[in-house]
Design a protein around this motif. Sequence first.
Motif, PDB file in Angstrom:
ATOM      1  N   ILE A   1      12.798  -0.425  56.274  1.00 25.09           N
ATOM      2  CA  ILE A   1      12.044   0.533  55.450  1.00 25.09           C
ATOM      3  C   ILE A   1      12.255   1.055  54.289  1.00 25.09           C
ATOM      4  CG2 ILE A   1      10.689   2.713  55.566  1.00 25.09           C
ATOM      5  CD1 ILE A   1       9.307   1.977  58.121  1.00 25.09           C
ATOM      6  N   ARG A   2      13.338   1.277  54.182  1.00 20.54           N
ATOM      7  CA  ARG A   2      14.019   1.700  53.002  1.00 20.54           C
ATOM      8  C   ARG A   2      13.784   0.500  51.635  1.00 20.54           C
ATOM      9  NH1 ARG A   2      16.218   6.305  53.858  1.00 20.54           N
ATOM     10  NH2 ARG A   2      17.271   6.699  55.988  1.00 20.54           N
ATOM     11  N   GLU A   3      13.706  -0.637  52.046  1.00 15.98           N
ATOM     12  CA  GLU A   3      13.702  -1.702  51.282  1.00 15.98           C
ATOM     13  C   GLU A   3      12.340  -2.184  50.943  1.00 15.98           C
ATOM     14  OE1 GLU A   3      15.781  -4.885  52.950  1.00 15.98           O
ATOM     15  OE2 GLU A   3      17.713  -3.752  53.068  1.00 15.98           O
ATOM     16  N   VAL A   4      11.298  -1.512  51.326  1.00 16.51           N
ATOM     17  CA  VAL A   4       9.900  -1.863  51.006  1.00 16.51           C
ATOM     18  C   VAL A   4       9.521  -0.574  50.210  1.00 16.51           C
ATOM     19  CG1 VAL A   4       9.365  -3.072  53.044  1.00 16.51           C
ATOM     20  CG2 VAL A   4       8.864  -0.901  53.109  1.00 16.51           C
ATOM     21  N   ASP A   5       8.175  -0.834  49.424  1.00 16.09           N
ATOM     22  CA  ASP A   5       7.651   0.286  48.509  1.00 16.09           C
ATOM     23  C   ASP A   5       6.756   1.006  49.132  1.00 16.09           C
ATOM     24  OD1 ASP A   5       8.899  -0.755  45.818  1.00 16.09           O
ATOM     25  OD2 ASP A   5       8.269  -2.405  46.638  1.00 16.09           O
ATOM     26  N   ALA A   6       6.025   0.384  50.133  1.00 13.35           N
ATOM     27  CA  ALA A   6       4.920   1.040  50.899  1.00 13.35           C
ATOM     28  C   ALA A   6       4.933   0.689  52.249  1.00 13.35           C
ATOM     29  CB  ALA A   6       3.621   0.971  50.006  1.00 13.35           C
ATOM     30  N   ILE A   7       4.215   1.338  53.091  1.00  7.32           N
ATOM     31  CA  ILE A   7       4.066   0.797  54.755  1.00  7.32           C
ATOM     32  C   ILE A   7       2.826   0.727  55.065  1.00  7.32           C
ATOM     33  CG2 ILE A   7       4.815   2.035  57.074  1.00  7.32           C
ATOM     34  CD1 ILE A   7       6.723   3.961  55.329  1.00  7.32           C
ATOM     35  N   LEU A   8       2.728  -0.364  55.803  1.00  7.26           N
ATOM     36  CA  LEU A   8       1.398  -0.904  56.611  1.00  7.26           C
ATOM     37  C   LEU A   8       1.798  -0.468  58.061  1.00  7.26           C
ATOM     38  CD1 LEU A   8      -1.504  -1.964  56.611  1.00  7.26           C
ATOM     39  CD2 LEU A   8      -0.377  -4.060  56.693  1.00  7.26           C
ATOM     40  N   HIS A   9       1.174   0.634  58.519  1.00  6.47           N
ATOM     41  CA  HIS A   9       1.487   1.048  59.959  1.00  6.47           C
ATOM     42  C   HIS A   9       0.268   0.599  61.011  1.00  6.47           C
ATOM     43  CE1 HIS A   9       2.667   4.874  62.462  1.00  6.47           C
ATOM     44  NE2 HIS A   9       2.265   3.533  63.138  1.00  6.47           N
ATOM     45  N   THR A  10       0.733  -0.383  61.675  1.00  6.59           N
ATOM     46  CA  THR A  10      -0.307  -1.163  62.550  1.00  6.59           C
ATOM     47  C   THR A  10      -0.364  -0.182  63.727  1.00  6.59           C
ATOM     48  OG1 THR A  10       0.601  -3.273  61.732  1.00  6.59           O
ATOM     49  CG2 THR A  10      -0.925  -3.078  63.576  1.00  6.59           C
ATOM     50  N   VAL A  11      -1.805   0.044  64.005  1.00 12.01           N
ATOM     51  CA  VAL A  11      -1.935   0.929  65.482  1.00 12.01           C
ATOM     52  C   VAL A  11      -3.151   0.003  66.121  1.00 12.01           C
ATOM     53  CG1 VAL A  11      -2.775   3.322  66.089  1.00 12.01           C
ATOM     54  CG2 VAL A  11      -1.505   3.038  63.939  1.00 12.01           C
ATOM     55  N   ARG A  12      -2.846   0.125  67.618  1.00  9.35           N
ATOM     56  CA  ARG A  12      -3.774  -0.543  68.491  1.00  9.35           C
ATOM     57  C   ARG A  12      -4.881   0.519  68.609  1.00  9.35           C
ATOM     58  NH1 ARG A  12      -2.677  -2.872  74.475  1.00  9.35           N
ATOM     59  NH2 ARG A  12      -4.602  -2.477  75.434  1.00  9.35           N
ATOM     60  N   PHE A  13      -6.115  -0.020  68.287  1.00  3.76           N
ATOM     61  CA  PHE A  13      -7.376   0.668  68.237  1.00  3.76           C
ATOM     62  C   PHE A  13      -8.373   0.437  69.357  1.00  3.76           C
ATOM     63  CE2 PHE A  13     -10.161   3.670  65.585  1.00  3.76           C
ATOM     64  CZ  PHE A  13      -9.397   4.871  65.784  1.00  3.76           C
TER      65      PHE A  13
END
Length: 366
Positions: A94-106
């Motif tokens: 995670i430290r190596e990426v610029d933003a986070i795409l947080h996948t959530v079951r819906f």
Amino acid sequence: MSLKMGIVGLPNVGKSTLFCALTKHDVAVENYPFCTIDPSVGVVPVPDSRIDKLSQFSNSEKTIPAVVEFVDIAGLVKGASEGEGLGNKFLSNIREVDAILHTVRFFDDSDITHVSGDIDPIKDMEVINLELMLSDLEQVNNRLQKLERDVKRGDKDAVAEEEVMKKILHALRESTPVRALEFTEEETPFVKQMAFLTYKPMLYALNTKTGGHNLQELNDGRAEKAFDYIKEQGGQYVIMDAQTERDLNDVADEDKDSFRQELGAQGDGLVDLIRKSYEILGLMTFFTTGDTETRAWTIKKGSSAPIAGAAIHNDFKDKFIRAEVIGTEELLEAGSYGKARELGKVRTEGKEYIVQDGDVMVFLHS
């Protein structure tokens, strides 16, 4: 410019399926935790009708779109900040990426296992967010300890930084991520140098299931609470169906809409997700176009003309003289560069010009 979106999520929420849908790559998506061990990387074109229109306008031999880089990161479990599961590897990635795409079951579906049994989006989001906050808490505490000596000596910069760190410490203890805080122009450099995980932009991919029991349709309060939580966390969200989009990988683009209608899918959430990812990374596009090539160039929002030129070649920045600029729609409406010049639509801009999304540019340099 290559900035990365890191796809995260609890095991079995559909993040690897989403990665496959995005990249058309085939990675393991078996129905068990930790099937993704090492991050996979995919470069995904950003859907943009403007580049296709410009390519037709110029009768270009090649068309090169803007792209977003997605990294599929190993599934997370509670205790990651203490090294549980693949915790250390997860946090490092995670430290190596610029933003986070947080996948959530819906969606509800008893046939698809969930790591905690029940389907509770807020609970799932809190697991990951807590681990990121605990990591940031350790980091800010360490920084405060290092500042102590300089603060006692009365060092002005240290005193100022300490105030910012204490502000962040208080927020994290209240379960507030760093991105949800407001910082002054003077405070921001202190925050950026720490590279806090919860300071990274967060986009939530709310993963639904075509024909399933999707939470936004059940009206049992879970969806509304999730939307409120995301807002409080300073994030944004996109609703999409990863499995359907993956199933459509081999379907021709012109046939996808009709297939979605047959399946009962609600729109193309994948396109929304890619565009939103591009936006949340703080990126924008300018174009160059001609008979050889039409290309979308990626720059940070607020970039000046010389910085934009550097996206093409460093000489365009260092030896920048001026740029000819016209908006995409203005150029297309004019019908030709010649007509656009006659109408006074082509502008000459200097070093101070801030490039606008959709500008078509020609650079002049020494």
